[in-house]
Every structure is written in structure tokens, then in C-alpha cells.
Scaffold this active site. Structure first.
Site, PDB file in Angstrom:
ATOM      1  N   CYS A 428      11.536  -1.632  -7.530  1.00  0.00           N
ATOM      2  CA  CYS A 428      12.541  -1.204  -8.498  1.00  0.00           C
ATOM      3  C   CYS A 428      13.679  -2.231  -8.589  1.00  0.00           C
ATOM      4  O   CYS A 428      13.518  -3.240  -9.250  1.00  0.00           O
ATOM      5  CB  CYS A 428      13.038   0.194  -8.153  1.00  0.00           C
ATOM      6  SG  CYS A 428      13.647   1.046  -9.609  1.00  0.00           S
ATOM      7  N   HIS A 568       8.275   2.978  -7.912  1.00  0.00           N
ATOM      8  CA  HIS A 568       8.467   3.162  -6.465  1.00  0.00           C
ATOM      9  C   HIS A 568       7.130   3.459  -5.794  1.00  0.00           C
ATOM     10  O   HIS A 568       6.757   4.623  -5.657  1.00  0.00           O
ATOM     11  CB  HIS A 568       9.436   4.320  -6.213  1.00  0.00           C
ATOM     12  CG  HIS A 568      10.852   3.999  -6.547  1.00  0.00           C
ATOM     13  ND1 HIS A 568      11.736   3.489  -5.622  1.00  0.00           N
ATOM     14  CD2 HIS A 568      11.524   4.076  -7.714  1.00  0.00           C
ATOM     15  CE1 HIS A 568      12.906   3.286  -6.201  1.00  0.00           C
ATOM     16  NE2 HIS A 568      12.807   3.633  -7.469  1.00  0.00           N
ATOM     17  N   GLU A 570       6.354   3.490  -2.802  1.00  0.00           N
ATOM     18  CA  GLU A 570       6.465   4.237  -1.537  1.00  0.00           C
ATOM     19  C   GLU A 570       6.345   5.745  -1.729  1.00  0.00           C
ATOM     20  O   GLU A 570       6.067   6.474  -0.783  1.00  0.00           O
ATOM     21  CB  GLU A 570       7.787   3.885  -0.831  1.00  0.00           C
ATOM     22  CG  GLU A 570       9.047   4.519  -1.413  1.00  0.00           C
ATOM     23  CD  GLU A 570       9.652   3.749  -2.589  1.00  0.00           C
ATOM     24  OE1 GLU A 570       8.921   2.958  -3.228  1.00  0.00           O
ATOM     25  OE2 GLU A 570      10.844   3.947  -2.869  1.00  0.00           O
TER      26      GLU A 570
HETATM   27  N1  GLN Z   1      19.743   0.086 -10.483  1.00  0.00           N
HETATM   28  C1  GLN Z   1      18.497  -0.241 -11.085  1.00  0.00           C
HETATM   29  C2  GLN Z   1      18.247   0.559 -12.363  1.00  0.00           C
HETATM   30  O1  GLN Z   1      18.890   1.537 -12.608  1.00  0.00           O
HETATM   31  C3  GLN Z   1      17.357  -0.002 -10.109  1.00  0.00           C
HETATM   32  C4  GLN Z   1      17.166   1.423  -9.749  1.00  0.00           C
HETATM   33  C5  GLN Z   1      16.339   1.613  -8.528  1.00  0.00           C
HETATM   34  O2  GLN Z   1      16.111   0.684  -7.768  1.00  0.00           O
HETATM   35  N2  GLN Z   1      15.910   2.816  -8.280  1.00  0.00           N
HETATM   36  O3  GLN Z   1      17.422   0.195 -13.154  1.00  0.00           O
END
Ligand code: GLN
Length: 608
Positions: A428, A568, A570
Site C-alpha cells: 500500500c 494489503h 497480509e
Molecule cells: N496513505 C496512503 C493512501 O491513502 C496509503 C494507505 C495505506 O497504506 N493503507 O493511499
């Protein structure tokens, strides 16, 4: 059933989802609900929170699922937030995201992993949701002129949710057993109405339907050197004061519970000694189901709920063998050792990255490798010191995150990995910083950034897409929940996902790769191997492996393992089905360190 029982049921059923003005009972029954079909195991905490109610509940649920029963867990939170989306992982552990986009407590992750079962919004309730629904219904005239009260309306709403979950079950079959975990401890103001609702549920459902477990804590003050049970006794007393007689007492402790202490607990809580379970610290939570089985706790629960005749023994044998095989591998001494660095803002709090830790553990077990996670404080890393500070790491993960703190350090971590061939997995935010780093240091866009960190950057390679609101309904501007990712054929990611064109992954983010840079980035050698199936939205990236066709595109730029997902990974790793990207990372780190061929790609194929 007795006559009074019948009239009680009629009075309750008279509510049928509505308020009943004739009686004091308000217990909305979902249509078609049949008492006696569904059983409930309720886990309540005493002495203090954070002892592992979820671990107890999920372990027991797993044991029953292995016996062929359909189980459905539910976590009931006392707090007023509607979900966990706005909670600080520092205070509350990671925000777990379900396939349907629900942002919830990390315990739901434990349930999904232990049960290998996808959960949904039905499995997670907060006080905020309960009150919101009641207030909405009140405004729509749903209470027929009655005053709306904590009892029976709020408690009725709790029972309604439990019974609806019972009927929904796992989405395929109605639940044989619902596992109810109440957040906090008995005696807290904020969860009192849940506990009262559960007392009522046991009364209404009748004998053999609800089993109460009190999880308690046996302290062992170092100065005394012996276990003391008084706090546990007092804690369980609060459960009894609430009108609930626990059927099982689970004792958390550092060391196995001493016989004398167990006897005291049994005596003071009216619980047979065979139902006092020692839940002491163990090497892995995954060994708890078998420990429960060996102590006969599964049979106790079957007896308490009159479930013996629903058990499928052949199913149990098969499931148990697979699980025991996993636990044996997990707890065995490993021949290989890796250090994987995780750069994170919450470096001091491991709960904030619980699912990553677990995903890494699943892979270490599968590949017979002891993996030490090293927490990197990103705010201390710079381009100048990265190679020395990260020198002894075999791989690096940059996990998700919000806000600009530590971002420059994370970019330096990425640079180090990219330039020195250290296996890298970006998650992410870790995907986004990989794009930023590449734009700055390879493409020469020295100001490249995300508009999240610098709204006025000259090169906004990561930004909010104008169409985001229209693409995603849920979560306002946040992309949340499971979504299909289109994987480009022939890429490393494609191989990791078992050569499948679609991988379903979970998202929780707001910013995206700016479409106007995509072509230039790919021409310079960073390949977007995962995309949204319909929109120009980039969801996975990699630097091609040496010697592949893709590597020729970016002037021969290659890397043994440089992979990132906007999703994600994970959140979908399961003990017996490790997540392919993590498996790929560990495999690449092993090859780099030991120069041997491990077979993770074969594994990935067989898992997916
Ligand atoms: N802050 C980034 C976004 O909003 C990544 C978010 C995250 O890593 N969950 O896109």
C-alpha cells in the site's frame, strides 16, 4: 417445553422485528429463526482486557469447525465508533479490513486465519452501530409510540444481530455454533448491555443452548514466586453478579496453572475442575486448539450444548492431521534463519502490524525458516545511512501507513533495496513510495511525491484520482475491501499468483498512481503487473527479474525481487495457505542468503 416457556416464546415472537406494545418482551426474532437449531458460546473477559478472548474463541471455534460444524464468530465492541476505521493502530492494534470493506478489530483477523473463513460486517458489532440503528428506527416511527429503553430495546437489538448471524452462518450454511466475544471486561460501563442481552439470550434460548466462558487472569507476582487466584475470583464474581453462571473458566497465565489454584477457581466459581482450562503462554497460539482437545474441553462444550450427534469424526481426523502437521513445522527448530526489516511508523508497537507478522510466520513455517522481524524506525533512515543501517537485513517490507511522518526514510529504504538487490515487498504505502523513489532516482523527477505528503509537488506521481468517488461507493473516498486485480501474464506477480490472471485482494487507501505518468514509468523499467480490471488504476508493480523479456524494456533494469501491491496482501494470508507475495519475498531472501532453490513458486501454485 413448559407452558410458561411457550407463552414466553409467543410473546417474544409477537415482536417479529417490531416492537410489541402488549408485553414487556422486546426480542425481535428474525423470520424463520428456530430455537434449538443454533448454539452460542459466549466469551467474557475478567480482570483485564487484552488477555486473548479472541484467541480462546477462535481456537474453540476451530476445534468445532474441524468436527464438521458450521461456526460463525462475532466480536461485540463497547466503543461508540461505527467501525475501527478511525482508530489509531497505536492504541488499538491494526485496523483489519474484511472482503466486504468492513474496517474492524484485529481479532477478526485472528478468526479468519484460525478458521480459514472469510467474515463480513455481520461478524462485527459496535455500540455505535447498535445505537445508530435504534435511533434511525425511532425517527422512522419504528417503536409504535413506546419510550425506547436500554432494556428491552438495546438488548433486543443485540439479540436480533446474534440471531441473524446464526441464520446467515458462514454464508453457505446456517451456524451450528455462534462464538460471541464481548470486548473489554465484565464490569465496564460500555459493554454492560451486551452482557445483559446475552443473559437474556440464554434465558430465551433455553437449556443446552448457550455456554458461557469466563476468561480470567492468574497473576504470578515475581516477589512471591507463586500463582495467586484472588483477582481471578473477584473477576469471575462480577460475571455471576450479572446473573451469569460461567460454564468454563479459561485461566490466562504465564505458566501452567497449579492444581491448587485450579481447585480454588473451581470452588469459588461453581465450575467443575475439568472445565477450568489452563491457557498459559505458549510458543504459538496455533497450538491452543490441540491443547484444548487434549484437556477434553471440546467434549465439554459438545456436552454443554448437546452437540455430540452433529460431529463428523472423519472430517475431524483429516482437519486435525493437516493442522498438527502445520503446528509441528511451526514449532520445530528451523535450519535456516532470516532477518526481515519492517519500516513502520508504529515501530514500537507490534500489534499495529499483527497480520504482517502472521503472514511472515506462515511463510517461515512453510519454508522451514526462522524469521526474525526487525523493526526499522523510518525517521532515522536517510540515503546516506541506509546501506549501513539496513546492512544485516535479508529483505525489507515497507507496510501501509497514513501521513507524512517517516516517508522520506521509507523512500531511502526502497532506494537501498532497489540499488543493492535486497528483496523488497511494498504494501500500500510501500507501493506508493516505491513509485516515488523510482520517479526521483531513476527517472530524475527529483521533486516527485504523493499529493498526500506535498500537495503542491511539481511531479505528483501519486495523487487522488478525480473519478475515485464514482468508482468506489464504500468508505467515501477510500477504496476499501476486496477487489479483483488483473495480473499481467508473464510477470513475477503472475507466477506468484499461480499463473492466474485475476487475484482477489483487499484494499484500504485513498491515493493512486497518477495515470499521466504510467507510460513513462514503465518505459523506464518499473512494470505495473497488477491493474484494476476496468480502470487505468495501478495495483501491483515490480522490477522484472534478470533475463526475462520484461527486463529488456527498461534498458535491462532488473531486480531479483522488487514487488509491491497497492492492496494489503497480509490480510489474506492463512496458515495453511500462505500469501503468495510474502512467500515470494521469503523465497527470494533465502536464495540470496543461501543460494539455494526453494520451491515457493510451486507452493504458490498449489495454494491458489
Ligand atoms: N496513505 C496512503 C493512501 O491513502 C496509503 C494507505 C495505506 O497504506 N493503507 O493511499
Amino acid at each position: 417445553m413448559s407452558e410458561s416457556g411457550n407463552s414466553l416464546l409467543e410473546a417474544i415472537a409477537g415482536g417479529a422485528g417490531q416492537s410489541n406494545t402488549e408485553t414487556e418482551f422486546y426480542s425481535p426474532m428474525p423470520e424463520g429463526y428456530r430455537r434449538g437449531q443454533h448454539k452460542y458460546v459466549v466469551v467474557l473477559g475478567t480482570v483485564m482486557s487484552g488477555l486473548g478472548k479472541g484467541i480462546f474463541a477462535s481456537s474453540m471455534a476451530k476445534l468445532l469447525k474441524d468436527k464438521g460444524l458450521t461456526v460463525a464468530p462475532i466480536k461485540m465492541e463497547g466503543y461508540l465508533n461505527i467501525d475501527s476505521g478511525t482508530l489509531n493502530p497505536f492504541r488499538h492494534g491494526e485496523v483489519f479490513v474484511l472482503d466486504d470493506g468492513t474496517e474492524c478489530d484485529m481479532d477478526l483477523g485472528t478468526y479468519e486465519r484460525m478458521l480459514d473463513q472469510n467474515l463480513s460486517a455481520r461478524n462485527f458489532v459496535t455500540s455505535g452501530q447498535i445505537f445508530r440503528d435504534i435511533l434511525d428506527r425511532e425517527r422512522h416511527g419504528g417503536y409504535l409510540g413506546r419510550d425506547v429503553q436500554m432494556i428491552p430495546h438495546v438488548t433486543g437489538e443485540v439479540k436480533r444481530r446474534l440471531r441473524e448471524l446464526a441464520m446467515y452462518g458462514d454464508g453457505k450454511r446456517p451456524a451450528d455454533v455462534i462464538f460471541v466475544e464481548v470486548g473489554g471486561t465484565v464490569g465496564d460501563y460500555e459493554n454492560g448491555f451486551y452482557i445483559e442481552a446475552l443473559r437474556q439470550l440464554a434465558f430465551e434460548e433455553g437449556p443446552d443452548s448457550v455456554c458461557f466462558v469466563a476468561l480470567t487472569y492468574i497473576i504470578e507476582p515475581p516477589a512471591l514466586g507463586e500463582q495467586k487466584s484472588k483477582a481471578a475470583q473477584l473477576g469471575v464474581k462480577r460475571v455471576m453478579e450479572a446473573g451469569i453462571q460461567p460454564d468454563i473458566i479459561a485461566c490466562r497465565s504465564e505458566n501452567p496453572i497449579q492444581p491448587g489454584v485450579a481447585q480454588k477457581i473451581a470452588m469459588f466459581t461453581n465450575t467443575p475442575l475439568r472445565r477450568v482450562f489452563s491457557m498459559h503462554d505458549r510458543k504459538s497460539i496455533y497450538s491452543i486448539p490441540e491443547a484444548m482437545r487434549q484437556e477434553g474441553l471440546d467434549r465439554e462444550i459438545l456436552s454443554l450444548l448437546n452437540l455430540h450427534d452433529r460431529v463428523d469424526l472423519a472430517h475431524e481426523d483429516r482437519a486435525r492431521e493437516r493442522w498438527m502437521n502445520y503446528v509441528r513445522k511451526l514449532t520445530s527448530v528451523k535450519s535456516r534463519h532470516l532477518k526481515i526489516g519492517i519500516s513502520g511508523k508504529y515501530a514500537s508497537l507490534r500489534d499495529a502490524y499483527a497480520s504482517i507478522e502472521k503472514s511472515v510466520e506462515h511463510c517461515g513455517t512453510q519454508l522451514n525458516t526462522e524469521i526474525e522481524l526487525c523493526w526499522i524506525d523510518a525517521s532515522e533512515i536517510t540515503d546516506d545511512n541506509a546501506s549501513s543501517k539496513l546492512a544485516d537485513l535479508d529483505a525489507v517490507i515497507v507496510p501501509g501507513g497514513f501521513g507524512s511522518r517517516g516517508v522520506e526514510g521509507k523512500i531511502s529504504c526502497v532506494r537501498h533495496c532497489r540499488e543493492s538487490g535486497v528483496p523488497y515487498l511494498g504494501i500500500c504505502l510501500g507501493f506508493q513510495v516505491a513509485v516515488i523513489e523510482f520517479a526521483r532516482n531513476v527517472m530524475g523527477l527529483v521533486e516527485a511525491n504523493s499529493t498526500e505528503f506535498d500537495p503542491h509537488t511539481a511531479d505528483p506521481v501519486i495523487c487522488e484520482l478525480p473519478g475515485q468517488r464514482e468508482i468506489e461507493q464504500m468508505g467515501g473516498t477510500m477504496r476499501l475491501g476486496g477487489q479483483d486485480v488483473l495480473i499481467r501474464e508473464g510477470t513475477l506477480m503472475w507466477e506468484l499468483f499461480g499463473k492466474k490472471d485475476i487475484a482477489r485482494q483487499r484494499f484500504r487507501h485513498r491515493y493512486e498512481v497518477n495515470p499521466s505518468y504510467i507510460e513513462r514509468i514503465e518505459a523506464a523499467g518499473l512494470i505495473f503487473s497488477g491493474r484494476h480490471p476496468k480502470q487505468p488504476v495501478m495495483q501491483g508493480l515490480e522490477i522484472p527479474r534478470p533475463g526475462t523479456e520484461e527486463a529488456k524494456v527498461g534498458k535491462g533494469r532488473s531486480h531479483p525481487f522488487f514487488v509491491a501491491g497497492q492492496f494489503h496482501p497480509e490480510l489474506t494470508g492463512r496458515p495453511l495457505r500462505p500469501q503468495p507475495l510474502f512467500l515470494g519475498l521469503v523465497d527470494a531472501a533465502l536464495q540470496r542468503k543461501y543460494g539455494e532453490n526453494s520451491n515457493s513458486r510451486e507452493h504458490a501454485k498449489s495454494q491458489s
